[in-house]
Design a protein around this motif. Structure first.
Motif, PDB file in Angstrom:
ATOM      1  N   ALA A 146       0.846  -1.202   0.000  1.00  0.00           N
ATOM      2  CA  ALA A 146       0.000   0.000   0.000  1.00  0.00           C
ATOM      3  C   ALA A 146       0.881   1.250   0.000  1.00  0.00           C
ATOM      4  O   ALA A 146       0.555   2.256  -0.662  1.00  0.00           O
ATOM      5  N   ILE A 147       1.995   1.192   0.718  1.00  0.00           N
ATOM      6  CA  ILE A 147       2.942   2.312   0.721  1.00  0.00           C
ATOM      7  C   ILE A 147       3.524   2.517  -0.677  1.00  0.00           C
ATOM      8  O   ILE A 147       3.654   3.646  -1.161  1.00  0.00           O
ATOM      9  N   VAL A 148       3.899   1.413  -1.348  1.00  0.00           N
ATOM     10  CA  VAL A 148       4.409   1.527  -2.722  1.00  0.00           C
ATOM     11  C   VAL A 148       3.370   2.204  -3.617  1.00  0.00           C
ATOM     12  O   VAL A 148       3.683   3.100  -4.402  1.00  0.00           O
ATOM     13  N   PHE A 149       2.138   1.782  -3.508  1.00  0.00           N
ATOM     14  CA  PHE A 149       1.053   2.362  -4.317  1.00  0.00           C
ATOM     15  C   PHE A 149       0.892   3.855  -4.025  1.00  0.00           C
ATOM     16  O   PHE A 149       0.774   4.684  -4.940  1.00  0.00           O
ATOM     17  N   TRP A 150       0.935   4.228  -2.734  1.00  0.00           N
ATOM     18  CA  TRP A 150       0.757   5.637  -2.341  1.00  0.00           C
ATOM     19  C   TRP A 150       1.907   6.498  -2.863  1.00  0.00           C
ATOM     20  O   TRP A 150       1.676   7.587  -3.409  1.00  0.00           O
ATOM     21  N   LEU A 151       3.145   5.976  -2.740  1.00  0.00           N
ATOM     22  CA  LEU A 151       4.288   6.746  -3.223  1.00  0.00           C
ATOM     23  C   LEU A 151       4.242   6.928  -4.744  1.00  0.00           C
ATOM     24  O   LEU A 151       4.588   7.992  -5.270  1.00  0.00           O
ATOM     25  N   LEU A 152       3.831   5.897  -5.448  1.00  0.00           N
ATOM     26  CA  LEU A 152       3.718   6.008  -6.902  1.00  0.00           C
ATOM     27  C   LEU A 152       2.746   7.113  -7.302  1.00  0.00           C
ATOM     28  O   LEU A 152       2.998   7.885  -8.244  1.00  0.00           O
ATOM     29  N   HIS A 153       1.638   7.210  -6.587  1.00  0.00           N
ATOM     30  CA  HIS A 153       0.594   8.162  -6.976  1.00  0.00           C
ATOM     31  C   HIS A 153       0.835   9.562  -6.411  1.00  0.00           C
ATOM     32  O   HIS A 153       0.097  10.487  -6.744  1.00  0.00           O
ATOM     33  N   THR A 154       1.841   9.714  -5.570  1.00  0.00           N
ATOM     34  CA  THR A 154       2.166  11.065  -5.094  1.00  0.00           C
ATOM     35  C   THR A 154       3.263  11.706  -5.937  1.00  0.00           C
ATOM     36  O   THR A 154       3.550  12.890  -5.786  1.00  0.00           O
ATOM     37  N   ARG A 155       3.910  10.908  -6.800  1.00  0.00           N
ATOM     38  CA  ARG A 155       4.969  11.433  -7.659  1.00  0.00           C
ATOM     39  C   ARG A 155       4.382  11.814  -9.010  1.00  0.00           C
ATOM     40  O   ARG A 155       3.549  11.103  -9.588  1.00  0.00           O
ATOM     41  N   ALA A 156       4.845  12.924  -9.495  1.00  0.00           N
ATOM     42  CA  ALA A 156       4.307  13.434 -10.765  1.00  0.00           C
ATOM     43  C   ALA A 156       4.600  12.498 -11.923  1.00  0.00           C
ATOM     44  O   ALA A 156       3.772  12.322 -12.829  1.00  0.00           O
ATOM     45  N   ASP A 157       5.795  11.888 -11.907  1.00  0.00           N
ATOM     46  CA  ASP A 157       6.151  11.020 -13.034  1.00  0.00           C
ATOM     47  C   ASP A 157       5.632   9.587 -12.864  1.00  0.00           C
ATOM     48  O   ASP A 157       5.812   8.739 -13.734  1.00  0.00           O
ATOM     49  N   ARG A 158       4.971   9.299 -11.715  1.00  0.00           N
ATOM     50  CA  ARG A 158       4.426   7.965 -11.423  1.00  0.00           C
ATOM     51  C   ARG A 158       5.494   6.877 -11.546  1.00  0.00           C
ATOM     52  O   ARG A 158       5.193   5.735 -11.907  1.00  0.00           O
ATOM     53  N   VAL A 159       6.737   7.249 -11.197  1.00  0.00           N
ATOM     54  CA  VAL A 159       7.841   6.281 -11.225  1.00  0.00           C
ATOM     55  C   VAL A 159       8.510   6.293  -9.862  1.00  0.00           C
ATOM     56  O   VAL A 159       8.889   7.359  -9.369  1.00  0.00           O
ATOM     57  N   LEU A 160       8.650   5.137  -9.272  1.00  0.00           N
ATOM     58  CA  LEU A 160       9.289   5.020  -7.962  1.00  0.00           C
ATOM     59  C   LEU A 160      10.743   4.615  -8.165  1.00  0.00           C
ATOM     60  O   LEU A 160      11.031   3.619  -8.820  1.00  0.00           O
ATOM     61  N   PRO A 161      11.703   5.415  -7.633  1.00  0.00           N
ATOM     62  CA  PRO A 161      13.117   5.063  -7.790  1.00  0.00           C
ATOM     63  C   PRO A 161      13.408   3.648  -7.292  1.00  0.00           C
ATOM     64  O   PRO A 161      12.826   3.188  -6.299  1.00  0.00           O
ATOM     65  N   ALA A 162      14.307   2.984  -7.958  1.00  0.00           N
ATOM     66  CA  ALA A 162      14.634   1.602  -7.611  1.00  0.00           C
ATOM     67  C   ALA A 162      15.126   1.482  -6.177  1.00  0.00           C
ATOM     68  O   ALA A 162      14.796   0.515  -5.475  1.00  0.00           O
TER      69      ALA A 162
END
Length: 559
Positions: free
Chosen positions: A404-420
């Motif tokens: 759920a944290i991964v999902f939340w972080l993805l949707h809070t970033r403008a580029d919808r990309v989570l750094p590796a």
């Protein structure tokens, strides 16, 4: 939790088999070379092998007597022992004429009852076994159980007594053959087999009405008298249903493997009762129809494994002359779940009579839907995993919150990309959390409780290593990783469905379906994955929590 010896049960069994083989090889070598061989000493030194060795010695001696009868020569003499010792020529009111049978607990003689001048079969407990209070009680119980039964298809007991310190009972002497000898030349005509088993089922139904379960029905315990009438003998493992006593040790498996029901073999938590005898009648019918028992193997352990894990080959695949209705009756008796067998022996008699009269039988093949339902309900090794319920609930929250944290972080970033690096850190947090839970509950799972628990731990470890490997060898892209994680999870649950709880097939299928959906809508993949794992672990934890009181009380579960 079981002790450490349970964890080494496989090695102990292998060691037992090696020792048993070594004793038998030494005995046969002594027979060939004429060297002395003290059977009694060997039995004292190997008490855990006593039953198997005595049965082997008895069968060996019987074959020597048969060979002597064919050749006209006296049987070869081996080193004597009290295991072969017979009482003096007279035992109470009986004159002992000759030994005609022997088993692990008793010896049977042809004898003459002096006061009535009649020939009988006299069974005594082995002298060297008379010092074992548990076996003495079992022998007494056998005599009492058999004496209570008066039926034309049960060997009649005349007298129960004790003389010269030995328990004995006398019974009808049946001069005919046994079912085991009958099928050596091949299967019987189906109608004749059905008639025999129908008569036996009537006798078993009568015994059950008297509150007695035989628990060791097998071809060698069925005698054919001079009127071609089958007679049940040897109530050595009989259980009196209303009695509180039981002569078995906890966890002890009693019976003859090839004719034991799954519940006797320890495959399910169902109690051993009347349904066990119905299974054995099905196994006898199977052998009469096909020429061999439902399950065979290189040794007793392999046969037990097949009884626990396998379905018998359909009789018609072995013998095409078996009518379909009779096959259905046989397979209904051999159902793994006692609830799927005939409700009682009378119902089996009714169906066999319908077959013999040419009427439709009540037994039917289980529908595809019924088989699917039974497969999903099947649950085994529950006792090994009962302590995991709380641990799985913690895992549920850790995995669910992590993704759920991964999902939340993805949707809070403008580029919808989570750094590796972020994703790797979150997953390390997930695995660290689970490690803390494992450490906290280590007494609940360490050491693993038996082979099933070890297999599940290996499967879990493979999932973790597989997840890490995918992240290393696959270009970092959550749109690709999450479907792969879902496929890996689905395969793991499918394997759990085969080895533990059938409903895991449904969970595995849900993960595999989810993998396809994730490719169509990748943005929701982390939340879907975490929710799927959370729901799956909640279902497993609830299943174990519900079964806990049942398994601990020795009752049955939904299988």
């Amino acid at each position: 939790m079981t002790d450490s010896s349970t964890d080494n049960s496989d090695e102990l069994l292998r060691d037992r088999d090696r020792r048993l083989e070594a004793v038998i090889v030494a005995f046969l070598d002594a027979c060939e070379t004429g060297k002395p061989f003290d059977r009694e000493a060997i039995l004292r030194e190997n008490p855990d092998l006593a039953d198997a060795l005595e049965a082997f010695f008895a069968e060996h001696d019987r074959m020597q007597q048969v060979a002597a009868g064919i050749s006209g020569l006296p049987p070869r003499q081996h080193a004597s022992t009290t295991a072969d010792a017979r009482p003096s020529g007279v035992l109470g009111d009986y004159e002992l004429l000759e030994q005609i049978g022997a088993g692990g607990m008793g010896v049977v003689y042809r004898a003459r009852q002096k006061t009535l001048n009649r020939i009988v079969a006299l069974k005594t407990i082995r002298p060297e076994r008379s010092r074992d209070a548990r076996l003495v009680e079992r022998f007494r119980a056998e005599a009492e159980a058999a004496a209570r039964l008066q039926h034309p298809n049960i060997v009649q007991v005349f007298d129960v007594g004790e003389a010269d310190g030995l328990l004995f009972y006398s019974m009808q002497l049946i001069e005919g053959t046994t079912f085991a000898e009958l099928v050596r030349d091949g299967p019987l005509p189906p109608r004749r087999a059905a008639q025999y088993v129908c008569a036996l089922a009537e006798a078993v139904a009568y015994a059950h009405r008297q509150g007695i379960v035989h628990r060791d029905l097998k071809p060698s315990n069925i005698l054919l008298d001079e009127h071609d009438r089958p007679r049940i003998s040897d109530f050595g493992l009989a259980k009196v249903l209303e009695a509180d006593r039981d002569w078995t040790r906890t966890g002890q498996i009693l019976g003859t493997p090839a004719y034991m029901s799954p519940e006797q073999a320890g495959a399910t938590k169902h109690p051993v009762g009347p349904a066990t005898d119905i299974y054995a009648l099905g196994a006898i019918l199977y052998e009469l129809l096909t020429g061999h028992p439902p399950f065979e193997g290189a040794n007793s352990m392999e046969v037990l494994w097949r009884v626990r894990e396998c379905e018998p080959v359909r009789p018609r695949r072995v013998n095409r002359s078996v009518p379909r209705d009779l096959e259905l009756i046989c397979l209904k008796c051999l159902a793994r779940d006692p609830r799927d067998r005939y409700r009682n022996a009378e119902a089996l008699v009714d169906d066999l009579n319908r077959y013999l009269e040419g009427d439709p039988v009540s037994a039917s093949s289980m529908s595809l839907l019924g088989r699917v339902v039974r497969t999903l309900q099947r649950s085994q090794y529950d006792a090994e995993f009962l302590t995991w319920s709380h641990m799985l609930r913690h895992f549920m929250w850790i995995i669910g919150v992590t993704h759920a944290i991964v999902f939340w972080l993805l949707h809070t970033r403008a580029d919808r990309v989570l750094p590796a690096g972020w994703f790797l850190g979150i997953r390390l947090f997930e695995f660290a959390g689970m490690a803390v839970v494992l450490l906290f509950y280590r007494k609940a799972w360490y050491p693993p409780q038996g082979g099933a628990a070890r297999q599940l731990w290996a499967l879990w470890l493979a999932y973790v290593v597989g997840s890490v490997t995918l992240q290393v060898i696959t270009p970092y892209d959550l749109r690709l990783l999450y479907p792969q994680y879902a496929v890996l999870s689905g395969m793991g649950f499918v394997m759990m469905g085969a080895g533990y709880w059938g409903f895991c097939y449904v969970i595995g299928g849900a993960f595999l379906t989810l993998a396809v959906l994730m490719r169509l809508e990748p943005a929701w993949a982390p939340l879907e994955f975490g929710a799927a794992w959370g729901a799956s672990l909640w279902v497993l934890a609830r299943h174990l929590a519900r079964l806990g009181p049942i398994v601990r009380s020795g009752g049955t579960s939904s299988r």
